[in-house]
Design an enzyme around this catalytic site. Structure first.
Site, PDB file in Angstrom:
ATOM      1  N   ARG A 116     -13.237  -5.532  -5.894  1.00 17.55           N
ATOM      2  CA  ARG A 116     -13.834  -6.467  -4.864  1.00 17.55           C
ATOM      3  C   ARG A 116     -14.277  -5.845  -3.519  1.00 17.55           C
ATOM      4  NH1 ARG A 116      -7.945  -8.960  -2.432  1.00 17.55           N
ATOM      5  NH2 ARG A 116      -6.854  -6.870  -2.147  1.00 17.55           N
TER       6      ARG A 116
ATOM      7  N   GLN B 146       0.715  -1.257   0.020  1.00 19.96           N
ATOM      8  CA  GLN B 146       0.065  -0.055  -0.041  1.00 19.96           C
ATOM      9  C   GLN B 146       0.863   1.150   0.159  1.00 19.96           C
ATOM     10  OE1 GLN B 146      -0.149  -2.576   2.263  1.00 19.96           O
ATOM     11  NE2 GLN B 146      -2.408  -3.098   2.785  1.00 19.96           N
TER      12      GLN B 146
ATOM     13  N   ASP C  35      -6.808  -2.763  -5.945  1.00 17.71           N
ATOM     14  CA  ASP C  35      -7.608  -1.986  -5.100  1.00 17.71           C
ATOM     15  C   ASP C  35      -7.158  -0.612  -5.245  1.00 17.71           C
ATOM     16  OD1 ASP C  35      -8.237  -4.273  -4.114  1.00 17.71           O
ATOM     17  OD2 ASP C  35      -7.227  -4.051  -2.262  1.00 17.71           O
TER      18      ASP C  35
ATOM     19  N   GLN D 125      -0.536  -0.058  -5.636  1.00 10.57           N
ATOM     20  CA  GLN D 125      -1.332  -0.730  -4.737  1.00 10.57           C
ATOM     21  C   GLN D 125      -1.766   0.619  -4.066  1.00 10.57           C
ATOM     22  OE1 GLN D 125      -0.496  -4.026  -2.555  1.00 10.57           O
ATOM     23  NE2 GLN D 125      -2.353  -3.862  -1.074  1.00 10.57           N
ATOM     24  N   ASP D 126      -3.357   0.890  -3.972  1.00 10.04           N
ATOM     25  CA  ASP D 126      -3.908   2.015  -3.368  1.00 10.04           C
ATOM     26  C   ASP D 126      -3.557   3.212  -3.812  1.00 10.04           C
ATOM     27  OD1 ASP D 126      -4.975  -0.204  -1.912  1.00 10.04           O
ATOM     28  OD2 ASP D 126      -4.330   0.533   0.190  1.00 10.04           O
TER      29      ASP D 126
END
Length: 588
Positions: A494, A382, A426, A404-405
């Site tokens: 998700r 993250q 994500d 990520q993120d």
């Protein structure tokens, strides 16, 4: 009993004295009788009055408790709701209506939040052996608790002003739901900071009980607000058809601007005529050399727009626009020229929350022509480029680049127009009320063995008015992913939390998206309670025949349902987007 001396002497005297004695005794007996009767009457009266008062008090108490029980029946945690409110010493005096119950619930919740604040503070100052990330997570919690208190104070003010008969009722209802949705998110954010390592979970355990209790109390207040204001919900209440930008005009830049953007608006935006309050230039030619210094010098709680012009350059810094700095605008020299970049990451010791290169909390924030970047890379987990908790915030022609993120749409009402968001796992996540319109949303090549997820929405309560809406966008892959995309499955999203809500509509979806469309978070978690919708999408990846068969997924067919997720309805855009000066479309 012996006779008192004075009376005895009087009785022993003769003649007239005896007659006087009989008269005296008769008179005295009469006086005693009258006094006794008066005493009885007064006693009866007092008893009756006491009984009446007790009956009134009992009736008042019973009525108040009945109103509380009725109000609490609309919540997810009715026993907690009823017990906390009825145990308040002034419940009988304060509760006459449903609104009184909500006001008292919010007041009690504030006390519980303050208790959590001191618990967190104590942990931070007395707990031995805390890791840097655990200390960071506790600081994140203190920030979340402080914001919760501010939000609850605003809820109290809005409740006081709320009257369903007034024209302002619908607007206040939406504000109240947004504020209470944010208080729930705050508690989740605090606990999420302790989920990176096993050691973190021991600290989390000490906070969990208090945070969970406050979250449930906030949930109860939100449920009661929704019940009270249900005739003033968001759906179809804010759309203003006359404000829709749907005129197709020809000009030299027709390929750049959305077809629904009017020519006059194009010219205004092309001209870039925005007056800067201060200028940031790394070479020293402006008022400040860093963006953070310009933000620190900006006025607090400003009711007017404060523009920070950021000249072309690469600014290697971490910037936060705090809660106290309202109505700030970052104006760059073009997204390819003005870049704010950092490299904090979870693997590098930060929490996800504090890894953000730029964090925006103050309400009414605007940004235009800027790139927000985190260069930590795919292997550092993250690593947030931009975190936004600002209410009524908007971004135009901005890039958010990381892995990520990438973009943490933390909470409150947000709008993104003509932006590029790129990442891997994500990479658009959070629990805001957010609409992306006319944006490019592209998956990048992730680390070996990883899957790409465009979204991970974090709604934890079905009454929260939050969700991610992607409208009229282009969903695809960056050039580094395209040649190898068969090796890296890519999905629209998700479910990060139980009531995750994401809608993709009227967008072009390339073949980078797996035919199933969506992916599980952990087994069957949230598959029945999430809401994932698709409406009128096009492109090689838009086919829905192979989509997941979850109870919570649906192909939206009714335009009336899709209309609920437009900027006009979902974020109440008709009342505030025009003030941004950015292009937008309120409807389908």
């Amino acid at each position: 009993m012996s006779t008192p001396r004075g009376i005895k002497d009087f009785l022993e005297s003769g003649g007239n004295k005896r007659r006087k004695v009989r008269w005296f005794l008769t008179a005295f007996a009469s006086i005693l009788l009258v006094a006794a009767l008066i005493g009885i009457a007064v006693g009866v009266s007092r008893n009756n009055n006491n009984n009446n008062n007790n009956n009134k008090s009992s009736g008042s108490s019973s009525e108040a408790h009945s109103i509380v029980r009725s109000s609490c029946s609309a919540t997810f945690y009715p026993e907690l709701c009823y017990s906390t409110i009825t145990s308040h010493p002034e419940v009988t005096q304060k509760v006459k209506t449903q609104k009184d119950v909500i006001e008292l619930a919010v007041n009690i919740t504030k006390t519980a939040v303050e208790k959590n604040y001191f618990q967190i503070k104590k942990l931070l100052t007395t707990r031995k052996g805390l890791t840097p990330r655990e200390k960071g997570a506790l600081h994140d919690c203190l920030e979340m608790v402080s914001e919760t208190l501010e939000e609850l104070l605003q809820v109290e003010k809005d409740l006081e002003a709320y009257d369903r008969k007034k024209p302002s009722a619908a607007s206040l209802a939406n504000d109240l739901k947004t504020l209470m949705s944010s208080t729930i998110t705050d508690q989740e954010t605090c606990l999420d900071g302790f989920s990176h390592e096993d050691a973190d979970k021991k600290v989390r355990k000490e906070l969990e009980k208090g945070q969970d209790r406050v979250e449930k109390m906030c949930s109860n207040a939100l449920a009661m607000i929704c019940n009270m204001t249900n005739s003033h919900n968001n759906t179809n209440s804010n759309i203003n058809n006359s404000s829709r930008r749907n005129l197709k005009e020809e000009d030299d830049d027709s390929s750049v601007w959305p077809e629904w953007l009017a020519a006059g608006d194009r010219k205004l935006l092309q001209s870039g005529t925005v007056t800067a309050n201060v200028v940031v230039a790394a070479d020293g030619s402006g008022n400040y050399k860093t963006v953070a210094a310009a933000v620190a010098a900006a006025p607090s709680k400003s009711s007017t727009r404060y523009v920070i012009r950021i000249k072309a350059g690469v600014y290697r810094e971490n910037v936060e626009v705090p809660k106290s700095k309202n109505n700030i605008m970052f104006l760059g020299d073009g997204r390819k020229n003005t870049i704010i970049t950092g490299s904090r990451s979870v693997k590098g010791g930060s929490t996800t929350f504090e890894s953000a290169t730029v964090a925006i909390v103050g309400d009414g924030f605007l940004a235009r022509d800027i790139t927000f970047q985190n260069t930590a890379g795919a292997s550092n987990h993250q690593a947030v480029a931009l975190r936004v908790g600002s209410d009524l915030s908007a971004f135009y022609q901005c890039d958010m680049l990381a892995y990520q993120d990438t973009l943490y749409v933390h909470k409150n009402r947000q709008f993104y127009i003509n932006c590029l968001i790129a990442g891997t796992v994500d990479f658009i996540f959070g629990n805001a009320q957010v609409v992306f319109q006319d944006c490019d949303i592209h998956a990048r090549r992730p680390d070996s063995g990883q899957k790409n997820m465009f979204t991970a929405q974090g709604r934890t309560d079905s009454n929260q008015n939050t969700g991610i809406v992607i409208q009229k966008c282009r969903i695809g892959a960056t050039s580094d992913l395209q040649p190898v995309q068969s090796s890296f499955p890519t999905y629209l999203g998700r479910p990060w939390k139980q009531y995750s809500r994401t809608v993709v509509m009227q967008s072009s979806i390339s073949n980078v998206v797996h035919p199933a469309g969506w992916f599980e978070w952990d087994g069957n978690f949230a598959l029945d309670t999430l809401y994932y919708g698709e409406y009128q999408n096009t492109g090689a990846g838009a086919g829905t025949s192979g989509r997941v068969k979850w109870k919570g997924f649906k192909v939206i067919t009714a335009s009336s349902e899709a209309q609920g997720f437009t900027p006009g309805n979902f974020i109440g855009g008709g009342s505030w987007l025009k003030n941004t000066g950015f292009p937008f479309s309120l409807g389908l």
